[in-house]
Design a protein around this motif. Structure first.
Motif, PDB file in Angstrom:
ATOM      1  N   PRO A  34     -10.259   1.651  48.685  1.00 26.67           N
ATOM      2  CA  PRO A  34      -9.005   0.948  49.006  1.00 26.67           C
ATOM      3  C   PRO A  34      -8.248   0.476  47.769  1.00 26.67           C
ATOM      4  O   PRO A  34      -7.015   0.551  47.722  1.00 26.67           O
ATOM      5  N   ALA A  35      -8.974  -0.001  46.753  1.00 30.42           N
ATOM      6  CA  ALA A  35      -8.317  -0.467  45.532  1.00 30.42           C
ATOM      7  C   ALA A  35      -7.700   0.704  44.765  1.00 30.42           C
ATOM      8  O   ALA A  35      -6.572   0.603  44.264  1.00 30.42           O
ATOM      9  N   ILE A  36      -8.430   1.803  44.689  1.00 27.70           N
ATOM     10  CA  ILE A  36      -7.911   2.982  43.982  1.00 27.70           C
ATOM     11  C   ILE A  36      -6.656   3.501  44.668  1.00 27.70           C
ATOM     12  O   ILE A  36      -5.634   3.798  44.029  1.00 27.70           O
ATOM     13  N   ALA A  37      -6.718   3.584  45.997  1.00 26.91           N
ATOM     14  CA  ALA A  37      -5.556   4.070  46.761  1.00 26.91           C
ATOM     15  C   ALA A  37      -4.358   3.143  46.588  1.00 26.91           C
ATOM     16  O   ALA A  37      -3.217   3.606  46.442  1.00 26.91           O
ATOM     17  N   LEU A  38      -4.599   1.837  46.597  1.00 25.50           N
ATOM     18  CA  LEU A  38      -3.500   0.880  46.453  1.00 25.50           C
ATOM     19  C   LEU A  38      -2.865   0.992  45.069  1.00 25.50           C
ATOM     20  O   LEU A  38      -1.636   1.024  44.951  1.00 25.50           O
ATOM     21  N   CYS A  39      -3.678   1.053  44.036  1.00 29.16           N
ATOM     22  CA  CYS A  39      -3.124   1.148  42.681  1.00 29.16           C
ATOM     23  C   CYS A  39      -2.346   2.447  42.499  1.00 29.16           C
ATOM     24  O   CYS A  39      -1.304   2.469  41.824  1.00 29.16           O
ATOM     25  N   ARG A  40      -2.825   3.513  43.109  1.00 28.86           N
ATOM     26  CA  ARG A  40      -2.069   4.781  43.086  1.00 28.86           C
ATOM     27  C   ARG A  40      -0.682   4.579  43.699  1.00 28.86           C
ATOM     28  O   ARG A  40       0.335   5.018  43.143  1.00 28.86           O
ATOM     29  N   GLN A  41      -0.647   3.912  44.852  1.00 29.41           N
ATOM     30  CA  GLN A  41       0.629   3.711  45.551  1.00 29.41           C
ATOM     31  C   GLN A  41       1.557   2.788  44.765  1.00 29.41           C
ATOM     32  O   GLN A  41       2.775   3.017  44.704  1.00 29.41           O
ATOM     33  N   LEU A  42       1.017   1.734  44.181  1.00 33.60           N
ATOM     34  CA  LEU A  42       1.846   0.806  43.407  1.00 33.60           C
ATOM     35  C   LEU A  42       2.445   1.493  42.183  1.00 33.60           C
ATOM     36  O   LEU A  42       3.624   1.291  41.852  1.00 33.60           O
ATOM     37  N   ILE A  43       1.650   2.316  41.524  1.00 30.29           N
ATOM     38  CA  ILE A  43       2.156   3.060  40.360  1.00 30.29           C
ATOM     39  C   ILE A  43       3.224   4.065  40.789  1.00 30.29           C
ATOM     40  O   ILE A  43       4.220   4.279  40.087  1.00 30.29           O
ATOM     41  N   GLU A  44       3.030   4.657  41.958  1.00 26.18           N
ATOM     42  CA  GLU A  44       4.005   5.618  42.480  1.00 26.18           C
ATOM     43  C   GLU A  44       5.326   4.930  42.844  1.00 26.18           C
ATOM     44  O   GLU A  44       6.410   5.476  42.614  1.00 26.18           O
ATOM     45  N   LEU A  45       5.260   3.717  43.397  1.00 24.37           N
ATOM     46  CA  LEU A  45       6.458   3.000  43.849  1.00 24.37           C
ATOM     47  C   LEU A  45       7.271   2.404  42.709  1.00 24.37           C
ATOM     48  O   LEU A  45       8.488   2.238  42.831  1.00 24.37           O
ATOM     49  N   THR A  46       6.614   2.043  41.630  1.00 23.00           N
ATOM     50  CA  THR A  46       7.262   1.329  40.539  1.00 23.00           C
ATOM     51  C   THR A  46       7.637   2.284  39.406  1.00 23.00           C
ATOM     52  O   THR A  46       7.206   3.430  39.391  1.00 23.00           O
ATOM     53  N   PRO A  47       8.446   1.814  38.439  1.00 18.68           N
ATOM     54  CA  PRO A  47       8.850   2.683  37.328  1.00 18.68           C
ATOM     55  C   PRO A  47       7.658   3.274  36.582  1.00 18.68           C
ATOM     56  O   PRO A  47       6.596   2.647  36.472  1.00 18.68           O
ATOM     57  N   LYS A  48       7.854   4.458  36.050  1.00 23.07           N
ATOM     58  CA  LYS A  48       6.784   5.226  35.400  1.00 23.07           C
ATOM     59  C   LYS A  48       6.106   4.443  34.286  1.00 23.07           C
ATOM     60  O   LYS A  48       4.908   4.597  34.037  1.00 23.07           O
ATOM     61  N   LYS A  49       6.869   3.600  33.620  1.00 19.02           N
ATOM     62  CA  LYS A  49       6.350   2.811  32.489  1.00 19.02           C
ATOM     63  C   LYS A  49       5.190   1.896  32.901  1.00 19.02           C
ATOM     64  O   LYS A  49       4.289   1.617  32.113  1.00 19.02           O
ATOM     65  N   LEU A  50       5.204   1.444  34.159  1.00 23.34           N
ATOM     66  CA  LEU A  50       4.199   0.491  34.628  1.00 23.34           C
ATOM     67  C   LEU A  50       3.017   1.242  35.217  1.00 23.34           C
ATOM     68  O   LEU A  50       2.984   1.566  36.396  1.00 23.34           O
ATOM     69  N   ASP A  51       2.019   1.520  34.392  1.00 22.50           N
ATOM     70  CA  ASP A  51       0.941   2.388  34.872  1.00 22.50           C
ATOM     71  C   ASP A  51      -0.451   1.771  34.764  1.00 22.50           C
ATOM     72  O   ASP A  51      -1.459   2.462  34.885  1.00 22.50           O
ATOM     73  N   CYS A  52      -0.514   0.437  34.543  1.00 23.60           N
ATOM     74  CA  CYS A  52      -1.801  -0.254  34.535  1.00 23.60           C
ATOM     75  C   CYS A  52      -1.711  -1.441  35.490  1.00 23.60           C
ATOM     76  O   CYS A  52      -0.774  -2.243  35.398  1.00 23.60           O
ATOM     77  N   VAL A  53      -2.671  -1.559  36.395  1.00 23.58           N
ATOM     78  CA  VAL A  53      -2.583  -2.542  37.484  1.00 23.58           C
ATOM     79  C   VAL A  53      -3.759  -3.507  37.439  1.00 23.58           C
ATOM     80  O   VAL A  53      -4.920  -3.082  37.360  1.00 23.58           O
ATOM     81  N   PHE A  54      -3.457  -4.806  37.508  1.00 27.90           N
ATOM     82  CA  PHE A  54      -4.491  -5.834  37.636  1.00 27.90           C
ATOM     83  C   PHE A  54      -4.293  -6.516  38.989  1.00 27.90           C
ATOM     84  O   PHE A  54      -3.236  -7.103  39.248  1.00 27.90           O
ATOM     85  N   LEU A  55      -5.301  -6.425  39.848  1.00 30.62           N
ATOM     86  CA  LEU A  55      -5.203  -6.999  41.189  1.00 30.62           C
ATOM     87  C   LEU A  55      -5.801  -8.407  41.204  1.00 30.62           C
ATOM     88  O   LEU A  55      -6.878  -8.634  40.659  1.00 30.62           O
ATOM     89  N   SER A  56      -5.096  -9.335  41.843  1.00 32.59           N
ATOM     90  CA  SER A  56      -5.602 -10.706  41.953  1.00 32.59           C
ATOM     91  C   SER A  56      -5.425 -11.195  43.383  1.00 32.59           C
ATOM     92  O   SER A  56      -5.129 -10.403  44.282  1.00 32.59           O
TER      93      SER A  56
END
Length: 428
Positions: free
Chosen positions: A87-109
């Motif tokens: 679930p975390a991997i899938a979510l981070c994939r989707q967040l990176i896809e939705l946001t600008p290309k520059k933002l490609d590292c995700v920290f979940l809290s």
């Protein structure tokens, strides 16, 4: 709710921004479906607040419920230190896809305030990695970024709910808030204060943080996109990273998926929360660039020093994935556009009412600014008696309804607001 439960709640349970000596009475909600909250007395009231901006698809949405049920059969939670999960991997994939290309590292809290703390810590550690001890942040007045300490330190120090903590908070820099509103002409003078501060302190500033376009609890102001564009250019000129706090506005609330899209700019760090799970479970995310992430990773610590126990909670990630899949159908665009048109039609005429000083509408946000403070107890009682849930704040009566609200339901909300602003007894 029984009389004993009501009394227990009144005596022992601390609600948000509430006194334990003389608390404002609470209304007991036993269930929720669609845009309705069902009270103990079986009365259904229309929720005009989306549970503080979060329940964008309404309550008990079948797709979101299915995602929760499916995931809970597998696991409700597992630590994220040294462990990962689908679930975390899938979510981070989707967040990176939705946001600008520059933002490609995700920290979940686990909450919006923590996402802000994470962003601030990222930039402090970023500069440490570069051999600089930059600790101050630059923002604008009338801002609000959360209730934890670092988040409070970048919220308006004089005109906010955190004023009593001022002597304990880090000393940050505050420029004048822009006066050019979203729908009116851009005034170059808006930039004077910010430009002066950034020029005089450019070697001390760790980062700039803003709520893009919409300032929330600090005043519900909608400022001109040109201001955001100019601020980003100044930050680029001085190589100062910029954080956008989209916790309230993200996922379609302003008519764009993210409010910064109105200005055509991209942040270095993006904070998301509230609507990320469709209002089901708390979750937040802080996204940043590979450059910032890599720079932090070569610091003396060798890693980013933060790790909430419930970060990347599998249940929350699973329902966030389902929520984003709903958003990807793009029905929200039509829904929010229709809400904006209806709010404009129903609320803008209130500017002519005696206790109203301004009315603002953007996307699925409607704000009526009054000349007097609302009597929260009396006004909430009035709203509930008339079948709606709206929580006034200071001189503001605002609504952020679920995107799924019908024309008739939204008319009900705006009609009751009209009655409220015409009733002097509801103000202090």
């Amino acid at each position: 709710m029984s009389q004993s439960d009501t009394l227990f709640d009144y005596k022992h349970i601390w609600h948000p921004y509430s006194s334990m000596i003389n608390p404002i009475p609470c209304y007991s909600v036993v269930s929720a479906k669609g845009v309705y909250l069902k009270l103990t007395n079986k009365k259904n009231i229309i929720d005009g607040m989306s549970s503080w901006w979060s329940a964008i698809h309404g309550y008990n949405h079948p797709v979101l419920n299915r995602a929760l049920k499916k995931q809970i059969k597998k696991m409700s939670h597992v630590m994220f230190g040294g462990i990962t999960h689908p679930p975390a991997i899938a979510l981070c994939r989707q967040l990176i896809e939705l946001t600008p290309k520059k933002l490609d590292c995700v920290f979940l809290s686990d909450s919006g305030s923590v996402a802000i703390e994470v962003a601030i810590k990222m930039l402090i550690q970023y500069w440490q990695s570069l051999g600089q001890k930059r600790k101050q942040f630059l923002t604008i007045r009338n801002g609000y970024h959360g209730d934890t300490f670092a988040a409070m330190s970048i919220s308006d120090p004089d005109n906010s709910i955190h004023q009593i903590y001022n002597n304990l908070l880090p000393n940050n820099l505050f420029a004048d808030a822009p006066v050019s509103s979203f729908h009116k002409k851009w005034q170059k003078s808006d930039l004077i204060s910010f430009k002066k501060i950034i020029e005089e302190n450019s070697l001390k500033i760790a980062g700039v943080i803003l709520e893009p376009i919409v300032q929330g609890v600090g005043g519900m102001n909608f400022y001109h996109p040109a201001y955001l564009k100019k601020i980003k250019k100044l930050c680029d000129n001085y190589s100062i990273p910029i954080i956008f706090d989209e916790i309230a506005t993200g996922f379609g609330r302003t008519g764009r998926l993210f409010a910064f899209e109105h200005a055509g700019v991209i942040p270095d760090i993006l904070c998301l929360g509230k609507a990320i799970t469709g209002g089901t479970i708390t979750l937040a995310a802080t996204l940043t660039s590979r450059h910032i992430a890599d720079t932090i990773s070569i610091s003396q610590a060798g890693c980013f020093m933060h790790g909430p126990t419930y970060m990347a909670n599998p249940l929350a990630c699973a329902v966030a994935n389902a929520n984003i899949k709903i958003l990807k159908t793009n029905k929200w665009k039509i829904q929010v556009s229709n809400i904006e048109k209806q709010l404009s039609k129903n609320l803008l005429p209130l500017i002519h009412y005696p206790y109203v000083v301004d009315v603002r509408v953007l996307g699925a946000i409607g704000v009526v600014e009054c000349s007097h403070l609302a009597n929260v107890f009396l006004m909430q009682k009035f709203f509930v008696e008339n079948g709606v849930w709206i929580r006034p704040f200071k001189k503001l009566i605002y609504i952020v309804p679920p995107y799924t609200i019908s024309v008739a339901q939204l008319n009900k909300l705006t009609n009751v607001i009209t009655q409220a602003v015409n009733n002097r007894s509801l103000f202090i």
